[in-house]
Design a protein around this motif. Structure first.
Motif, mmCIF file in Angstrom:
data_model
loop_
_atom_site.group_PDB
_atom_site.id
_atom_site.type_symbol
_atom_site.label_atom_id
_atom_site.label_comp_id
_atom_site.label_asym_id
_atom_site.label_seq_id
_atom_site.Cartn_x
_atom_site.Cartn_y
_atom_site.Cartn_z
ATOM 1 N N CYS A 54 0.831 -1.206 0.000
ATOM 2 C CA CYS A 54 0.000 0.000 0.000
ATOM 3 C C CYS A 54 0.869 1.261 0.000
ATOM 4 O O CYS A 54 0.642 2.190 -0.788
ATOM 5 C CB CYS A 54 -0.920 -0.022 1.221
ATOM 6 S SG CYS A 54 -1.988 1.416 1.396
ATOM 7 N N PHE A 55 1.879 1.309 0.846
ATOM 8 C CA PHE A 55 2.764 2.481 0.899
ATOM 9 C C PHE A 55 3.508 2.655 -0.417
ATOM 10 O O PHE A 55 3.646 3.770 -0.926
ATOM 11 C CB PHE A 55 3.760 2.339 2.056
ATOM 12 C CG PHE A 55 3.255 2.890 3.351
ATOM 13 C CD1 PHE A 55 3.393 4.242 3.640
ATOM 14 C CD2 PHE A 55 2.628 2.076 4.280
ATOM 15 C CE1 PHE A 55 2.921 4.770 4.839
ATOM 16 C CE2 PHE A 55 2.156 2.585 5.484
ATOM 17 C CZ PHE A 55 2.298 3.939 5.762
ATOM 18 N N SER A 56 3.990 1.542 -0.964
ATOM 19 C CA SER A 56 4.743 1.620 -2.209
ATOM 20 C C SER A 56 3.872 2.120 -3.357
ATOM 21 O O SER A 56 4.263 3.010 -4.122
ATOM 22 C CB SER A 56 5.322 0.244 -2.552
ATOM 23 O OG SER A 56 6.106 0.306 -3.723
ATOM 24 N N GLU A 57 2.673 1.577 -3.462
ATOM 25 C CA GLU A 57 1.799 1.963 -4.574
ATOM 26 C C GLU A 57 1.235 3.360 -4.390
ATOM 27 O O GLU A 57 0.987 4.070 -5.369
ATOM 28 C CB GLU A 57 0.694 0.924 -4.753
ATOM 29 C CG GLU A 57 1.243 -0.430 -5.148
ATOM 30 C CD GLU A 57 0.238 -1.311 -5.875
ATOM 31 O OE1 GLU A 57 -0.846 -0.830 -6.242
ATOM 32 O OE2 GLU A 57 0.566 -2.497 -6.077
ATOM 33 N N HIS A 58 1.017 3.782 -3.158
ATOM 34 C CA HIS A 58 0.583 5.162 -2.932
ATOM 35 C C HIS A 58 1.662 6.157 -3.353
ATOM 36 O O HIS A 58 1.354 7.303 -3.686
ATOM 37 C CB HIS A 58 0.208 5.384 -1.465
ATOM 38 C CG HIS A 58 -1.228 5.085 -1.158
ATOM 39 N ND1 HIS A 58 -2.275 5.612 -1.891
ATOM 40 C CD2 HIS A 58 -1.809 4.321 -0.191
ATOM 41 C CE1 HIS A 58 -3.423 5.189 -1.401
ATOM 42 N NE2 HIS A 58 -3.168 4.388 -0.372
ATOM 43 N N SER A 59 2.910 5.717 -3.342
ATOM 44 C CA SER A 59 3.984 6.606 -3.787
ATOM 45 C C SER A 59 4.139 6.581 -5.305
ATOM 46 O O SER A 59 4.818 7.426 -5.875
ATOM 47 C CB SER A 59 5.305 6.206 -3.127
ATOM 48 O OG SER A 59 5.828 5.017 -3.698
ATOM 49 N N GLY A 60 3.536 5.563 -5.944
ATOM 50 C CA GLY A 60 3.584 5.475 -7.399
ATOM 51 C C GLY A 60 4.378 4.311 -7.936
ATOM 52 O O GLY A 60 4.531 4.169 -9.145
ATOM 53 N N VAL A 61 4.883 3.430 -7.049
ATOM 54 C CA VAL A 61 5.692 2.290 -7.483
ATOM 55 C C VAL A 61 4.961 0.989 -7.172
ATOM 56 O O VAL A 61 4.613 0.728 -6.017
ATOM 57 C CB VAL A 61 7.069 2.280 -6.782
ATOM 58 C CG1 VAL A 61 7.889 1.071 -7.230
ATOM 59 C CG2 VAL A 61 7.821 3.567 -7.069
ATOM 60 N N ILE A 62 4.730 0.178 -8.199
ATOM 61 C CA ILE A 62 4.109 -1.130 -7.996
ATOM 62 C C ILE A 62 5.169 -2.087 -7.464
ATOM 63 O O ILE A 62 6.193 -2.303 -8.115
ATOM 64 C CB ILE A 62 3.531 -1.677 -9.318
ATOM 65 C CG1 ILE A 62 2.421 -0.767 -9.845
ATOM 66 C CG2 ILE A 62 3.001 -3.095 -9.120
ATOM 67 C CD1 ILE A 62 1.890 -1.181 -11.199
ATOM 68 N N ASN A 63 4.927 -2.651 -6.319
ATOM 69 C CA ASN A 63 5.898 -3.571 -5.718
ATOM 70 C C ASN A 63 5.403 -5.002 -5.850
ATOM 71 O O ASN A 63 4.756 -5.544 -4.948
ATOM 72 C CB ASN A 63 6.129 -3.215 -4.247
ATOM 73 C CG ASN A 63 7.310 -3.982 -3.659
ATOM 74 O OD1 ASN A 63 7.833 -4.893 -4.287
ATOM 75 N ND2 ASN A 63 7.724 -3.612 -2.460
ATOM 76 N N LEU A 64 5.720 -5.623 -6.981
ATOM 77 C CA LEU A 64 5.392 -7.034 -7.160
ATOM 78 C C LEU A 64 6.449 -7.925 -6.521
ATOM 79 O O LEU A 64 6.323 -9.141 -6.547
ATOM 80 C CB LEU A 64 5.269 -7.370 -8.649
ATOM 81 C CG LEU A 64 4.024 -6.856 -9.376
ATOM 82 C CD1 LEU A 64 4.016 -7.369 -10.812
ATOM 83 C CD2 LEU A 64 2.748 -7.274 -8.670
#
Length: 313
Positions: free
Chosen positions: A23-33
């Motif tokens: 959630c934190f990563s994607e809210h910053s704009g980076v998809i963390n797969l």
């Protein structure tokens, strides 16, 4: 029933921690797969700490040491994602997939090397932590309270406060929605995205050690973390990238995962003669069904997955 509740809360704790990281990563704009891989590396750091720390160490210090090792391991590994996706603007999906593939292989090599150094005949990828694992659990009646349950609850509360009640959280989300607009008012988009990825590494690293210590006193790193990183992504999407919703979704998925551990203790389930492998698959089947019906209404951060170019407007 007590055992079902215990395992539900424990597996929900894993999902909360890892999903909040995503959630934190994607809210910053980076998809963390790469959450799956970060979990493996975090679990490795925590497991080795449990292996080598003295059983006579106070339980509180053991818990802190394990969390610290998992955090450091997860953060260091997530740096690879940050450098590749933020600085080098690589494809975020491919980088995350590569990190997942690398993690299990690297962890296996490291553990085998350690085992061979200690005993040339031991070529397994297993880390044992029988004695020190007891420090993670407090028995209350017939219920075994794991300290990581409290850690997950604290992380959930802090995530809500940080994202919605602080300048940092609002700026982080702005970078995932409209990075150009955020940059125009003086927010360093690159810095915020680095922060989001490193926070995801921290939380996913803790989630990894929680998962492998959930029910056993040793772990074979060849098996990774059985897809729990991807299950956490499903929890994050089902929870609409909101901490409270993520917590509720984690309880749902954690319940179905817990069933695979305790179904034999329920006479009406045992009477169905359903193979245990079906119960093991259940949380993943449920995730597919849930996402099939809810993904069309999902609202992900608008700029997630798009490398930020300061020169573009």
């Amino acid at each position: 029933m007590v055992l079902l509740i215990q395992y539900t809360l424990l597996f929900a704790s894993v999902l909360i921690l890892v999903a909040l990281g995503g959630c934190f990563s994607e809210h910053s704009g980076v998809i963390n797969l790469g959450l799956e891989g970060i979990m493996v590396i975090g679990a490795l750091g925590g497991a080795l700490t449990l292996k080598y720390i003295s059983p006579n160490t106070p339980a509180f210090l053991i818990v802190l040491a394990v969390i610290a090792a998992a955090v450091v391991s997860g953060v260091v590994y997530s740096v690879l994602l940050a450098v590749a996706c933020i600085n080098l603007k690589a494809d975020q999906t491919l980088v995350g997939t590569a990190l997942n593939m690398l993690a299990a292989a690297a962890a296996t090599v490291i553990v085998k090397s350690i085992n061979i150094a200690e005993n040339p005949d031991n070529v397994s990828s297993t880390v044992q932590y029988v004695q020190t694992k007891k420090a993670l659990v407090v028995t209350i009646g017939s219920f075994q309270f794991n300290w990581f349950m409290l850690v997950a609850l604290i992380a959930l509360i802090l995530a809500y406060v940080v994202l919605y009640k602080t300048k940092f959280g609002l700026r982080l989300m702005a970078c995932g929605e409209h990075p150009q607009a955020a940059d125009s008012v003086g927010i360093n988009v690159y810095t915020m995205r680095w922060a989001g990825v490193l926070i995801s590494g921290m939380l996913a690293g803790i989630g990894g050690i929680v998962y492998i210590t959930a029910g056993v006193s040793e772990w074979k790193f060849e098996v990774g973390v059985a897809g729990f990183g991807f299950l956490a992504l499903a929890v994050m999407i089902f929870g609409q990238w909101k901490p409270i919703n993520i917590g509720l979704a984690a309880l749902l998925f954690g319940f179905f995962r817990a069933l695979s551990n305790v179904y034999s203790g329920f006479d009406f389930l045992a009477a169905l003669n359903i193979p245990g492998s079906v119960y093991n698959m259940m949380p993943y089947i449920i995730s597919l069904i849930v996402l099939a019906f809810t993904s069309s209404n999902s609202r992900a951060p608008k700029a997630e997955g798009i490398p930020y170019d300061k020169g573009s407007r």
